[in-house]
Write a protein that holds these residues in place. Sequence first.
Motif, PDB file in Angstrom:
ATOM      1  N   PHE A 110      13.391  -0.774  -8.369  1.00 25.40           N
ATOM      2  CA  PHE A 110      13.524  -0.348  -9.584  1.00 25.40           C
ATOM      3  C   PHE A 110      12.379  -1.010 -10.513  1.00 25.40           C
ATOM      4  O   PHE A 110      11.726  -0.210 -11.065  1.00 25.40           O
ATOM      5  N   LEU A 111      12.341  -2.434 -10.548  1.00 21.25           N
ATOM      6  CA  LEU A 111      11.318  -3.012 -11.328  1.00 21.25           C
ATOM      7  C   LEU A 111      10.074  -2.585 -11.079  1.00 21.25           C
ATOM      8  O   LEU A 111       9.284  -2.506 -11.859  1.00 21.25           O
ATOM      9  N   ALA A 112       9.760  -2.473  -9.762  1.00 20.47           N
ATOM     10  CA  ALA A 112       8.286  -2.122  -9.326  1.00 20.47           C
ATOM     11  C   ALA A 112       8.112  -0.617  -9.999  1.00 20.47           C
ATOM     12  O   ALA A 112       7.014  -0.622 -10.478  1.00 20.47           O
ATOM     13  N   VAL A 113       8.920   0.275  -9.954  1.00 18.03           N
ATOM     14  CA  VAL A 113       8.607   1.500 -10.162  1.00 18.03           C
ATOM     15  C   VAL A 113       8.624   1.620 -11.884  1.00 18.03           C
ATOM     16  O   VAL A 113       7.673   2.293 -12.452  1.00 18.03           O
ATOM     17  N   ASP A 114       9.963   1.097 -12.217  1.00 20.44           N
ATOM     18  CA  ASP A 114       9.860   1.377 -13.820  1.00 20.44           C
ATOM     19  C   ASP A 114       8.971   0.453 -14.533  1.00 20.44           C
ATOM     20  O   ASP A 114       8.286   1.021 -15.707  1.00 20.44           O
ATOM     21  N   SER A 115       8.496  -0.456 -14.222  1.00 21.39           N
ATOM     22  CA  SER A 115       7.342  -1.372 -14.671  1.00 21.39           C
ATOM     23  C   SER A 115       6.004  -0.894 -14.621  1.00 21.39           C
ATOM     24  O   SER A 115       5.368  -0.856 -15.501  1.00 21.39           O
ATOM     25  N   TYR A 116       5.677  -0.059 -13.433  1.00 24.64           N
ATOM     26  CA  TYR A 116       4.519   0.643 -13.158  1.00 24.64           C
ATOM     27  C   TYR A 116       4.431   1.780 -14.326  1.00 24.64           C
ATOM     28  O   TYR A 116       3.465   2.085 -15.055  1.00 24.64           O
ATOM     29  N   ARG A 117       5.640   2.508 -14.260  1.00 23.06           N
ATOM     30  CA  ARG A 117       5.684   3.706 -15.306  1.00 23.06           C
ATOM     31  C   ARG A 117       5.381   3.146 -16.815  1.00 23.06           C
ATOM     32  O   ARG A 117       4.764   3.918 -17.652  1.00 23.06           O
ATOM     33  N   LYS A 118       5.954   2.065 -17.089  1.00 24.44           N
ATOM     34  CA  LYS A 118       5.660   1.651 -18.524  1.00 24.44           C
ATOM     35  C   LYS A 118       4.401   0.835 -18.753  1.00 24.44           C
ATOM     36  O   LYS A 118       3.981   0.965 -19.986  1.00 24.44           O
ATOM     37  N   SER A 119       3.780   0.424 -17.648  1.00 19.98           N
ATOM     38  CA  SER A 119       2.667  -0.487 -18.003  1.00 19.98           C
ATOM     39  C   SER A 119       1.471  -0.038 -17.177  1.00 19.98           C
ATOM     40  O   SER A 119       0.123  -0.261 -17.810  1.00 19.98           O
ATOM     41  N   ASN A 120       1.493   0.919 -16.365  1.00 18.97           N
ATOM     42  CA  ASN A 120       0.618   1.403 -15.472  1.00 18.97           C
ATOM     43  C   ASN A 120      -0.208   0.426 -14.709  1.00 18.97           C
ATOM     44  O   ASN A 120      -1.399   0.448 -14.402  1.00 18.97           O
TER      45      ASN A 120
ATOM     46  N   PHE B 125       0.922  -1.250   0.059  1.00 16.83           N
ATOM     47  CA  PHE B 125       0.120  -0.116   0.067  1.00 16.83           C
ATOM     48  C   PHE B 125       0.821   1.089  -0.101  1.00 16.83           C
ATOM     49  O   PHE B 125       0.688   2.071  -0.665  1.00 16.83           O
ATOM     50  N   GLY B 126       2.042   1.283   0.679  1.00 17.68           N
ATOM     51  CA  GLY B 126       2.791   2.529   0.903  1.00 17.68           C
ATOM     52  C   GLY B 126       3.141   2.766  -0.500  1.00 17.68           C
ATOM     53  O   GLY B 126       3.390   3.941  -1.019  1.00 17.68           O
ATOM     54  N   LEU B 127       4.022   1.826  -1.137  1.00 12.05           N
ATOM     55  CA  LEU B 127       4.527   2.226  -2.488  1.00 12.05           C
ATOM     56  C   LEU B 127       3.574   2.417  -3.524  1.00 12.05           C
ATOM     57  O   LEU B 127       3.698   3.287  -4.592  1.00 12.05           O
ATOM     58  N   LEU B 128       2.526   1.665  -3.294  1.00  9.97           N
ATOM     59  CA  LEU B 128       1.164   2.106  -4.571  1.00  9.97           C
ATOM     60  C   LEU B 128       0.988   3.537  -4.245  1.00  9.97           C
ATOM     61  O   LEU B 128       0.369   4.332  -5.119  1.00  9.97           O
ATOM     62  N   THR B 129       0.643   4.071  -3.095  1.00 14.41           N
ATOM     63  CA  THR B 129       0.423   5.354  -2.675  1.00 14.41           C
ATOM     64  C   THR B 129       1.470   6.167  -3.143  1.00 14.41           C
ATOM     65  O   THR B 129       0.969   7.255  -3.817  1.00 14.41           O
ATOM     66  N   ILE B 130       2.494   6.050  -2.911  1.00 17.00           N
ATOM     67  CA  ILE B 130       3.660   6.701  -3.601  1.00 17.00           C
ATOM     68  C   ILE B 130       3.684   6.841  -4.963  1.00 17.00           C
ATOM     69  O   ILE B 130       3.776   8.098  -5.524  1.00 17.00           O
ATOM     70  N   VAL B 131       3.563   5.820  -5.878  1.00 11.91           N
ATOM     71  CA  VAL B 131       3.719   6.039  -7.301  1.00 11.91           C
ATOM     72  C   VAL B 131       2.429   6.636  -7.775  1.00 11.91           C
ATOM     73  O   VAL B 131       2.368   7.362  -8.754  1.00 11.91           O
ATOM     74  N   CYS B 132       1.295   6.314  -7.077  1.00 10.52           N
ATOM     75  CA  CYS B 132       0.036   6.873  -7.774  1.00 10.52           C
ATOM     76  C   CYS B 132      -0.105   8.305  -7.605  1.00 10.52           C
ATOM     77  O   CYS B 132      -0.767   9.027  -8.246  1.00 10.52           O
ATOM     78  N   ARG B 133       0.460   8.944  -6.438  1.00 13.73           N
ATOM     79  CA  ARG B 133       0.346  10.319  -6.002  1.00 13.73           C
ATOM     80  C   ARG B 133       1.743  11.314  -6.211  1.00 13.73           C
ATOM     81  O   ARG B 133       1.688  12.452  -5.986  1.00 13.73           O
ATOM     82  N   GLY B 134       2.537  10.295  -6.862  1.00 13.77           N
ATOM     83  CA  GLY B 134       3.568  11.334  -7.486  1.00 13.77           C
ATOM     84  C   GLY B 134       4.599  11.843  -6.373  1.00 13.77           C
ATOM     85  O   GLY B 134       5.251  12.757  -6.232  1.00 13.77           O
ATOM     86  N   LEU B 135       4.693  10.798  -5.258  1.00 11.27           N
ATOM     87  CA  LEU B 135       5.689  11.518  -3.880  1.00 11.27           C
ATOM     88  C   LEU B 135       6.883  10.957  -4.384  1.00 11.27           C
ATOM     89  O   LEU B 135       7.411  10.195  -5.316  1.00 11.27           O
ATOM     90  N   SER B 136       7.898  11.237  -3.433  1.00 13.89           N
ATOM     91  CA  SER B 136       9.326  11.045  -3.934  1.00 13.89           C
ATOM     92  C   SER B 136      10.143   9.983  -2.713  1.00 13.89           C
ATOM     93  O   SER B 136      10.121  10.322  -1.481  1.00 13.89           O
ATOM     94  N   LEU B 137      10.429   8.956  -3.296  1.00 20.38           N
ATOM     95  CA  LEU B 137      11.070   7.816  -2.493  1.00 20.38           C
ATOM     96  C   LEU B 137      12.196   7.565  -3.045  1.00 20.38           C
ATOM     97  O   LEU B 137      12.502   7.334  -4.140  1.00 20.38           O
ATOM     98  N   TYR B 138      13.296   7.604  -2.150  1.00 22.75           N
ATOM     99  CA  TYR B 138      14.575   7.136  -2.542  1.00 22.75           C
ATOM    100  C   TYR B 138      14.798   5.985  -3.282  1.00 22.75           C
ATOM    101  O   TYR B 138      15.428   6.235  -4.440  1.00 22.75           O
ATOM    102  N   THR B 139      14.306   5.205  -3.009  1.00 23.39           N
ATOM    103  CA  THR B 139      14.339   3.794  -3.596  1.00 23.39           C
ATOM    104  C   THR B 139      13.625   3.675  -4.929  1.00 23.39           C
ATOM    105  O   THR B 139      14.143   2.611  -5.667  1.00 23.39           O
ATOM    106  N   GLY B 140      12.909   4.380  -5.192  1.00 17.15           N
ATOM    107  CA  GLY B 140      12.138   4.513  -6.299  1.00 17.15           C
ATOM    108  C   GLY B 140      12.960   5.627  -7.384  1.00 17.15           C
ATOM    109  O   GLY B 140      12.531   5.493  -8.607  1.00 17.15           O
TER     110      GLY B 140
END
Length: 206
Positions: A125-135, A43-58
């Motif tokens: 990286f795979l989580a964030v990059d894959s989400y960016r490319k596939s949504n 839930f934490g990372l989902l919220t971060i990527v969906c709301r455009g927050l800034s996470l170091y590991t992402g």
Amino acid sequence: MKKYLALYNVFVRSVLAGVMIGFGCIVYLMCPNRIVGAFLFSFGLLTIVCRGLSLYTGKVGYCRTFGALDLAVTLAGNFVGTFLTARLFALTRHTCDIASVVEPKLADDPLGFFLLSAACGAMMFLAVDSYRKSNAWLFVILPVVIFILSGFEHSIANMFYLSYAGPWTLDALRISAIAVAGNAVGSWLIDAANFTLPRGGAAEGR
């Protein structure tokens, strides 16, 4: 002035991202089932990527895009967010065996801890990059579940655990630095773009 305003905005988004990771850590600690806890942590990372927050590991896997200063501000904001969330959670009626989470980390050897951190960096990286490319949300959830159940080391989640455990020690700072470096290396190594040649490069002309 615009530069400082941009960095301020990065810091605010980073603090909120740290809070979201803190919430993920809390639900993981409170959940009696590790698999369910790992799933809910996402839930934490989902919220971060969906709301455009800034996470170091992402972000660290895109270091050439963001730059060192942006990453430093992000890391500082993530720490503030996780620290505040941890210390406020410590004031509630809930308790958990945080020692069983933190002590193995503090006792780990540097190389092993670095390798576990690098593996986590790759997953993030795979989580964030894959989400960016596939949504597709599944690409965010699965890497998170994998890194938690595999015991990989997430530098920002560890900031929460160490802050919740009590005062920071030199050993806590040491493993945090290792995790930050390992996450960065893993994020960079898993990205094929860092190793492939551009079209029209030397390899293609042979």
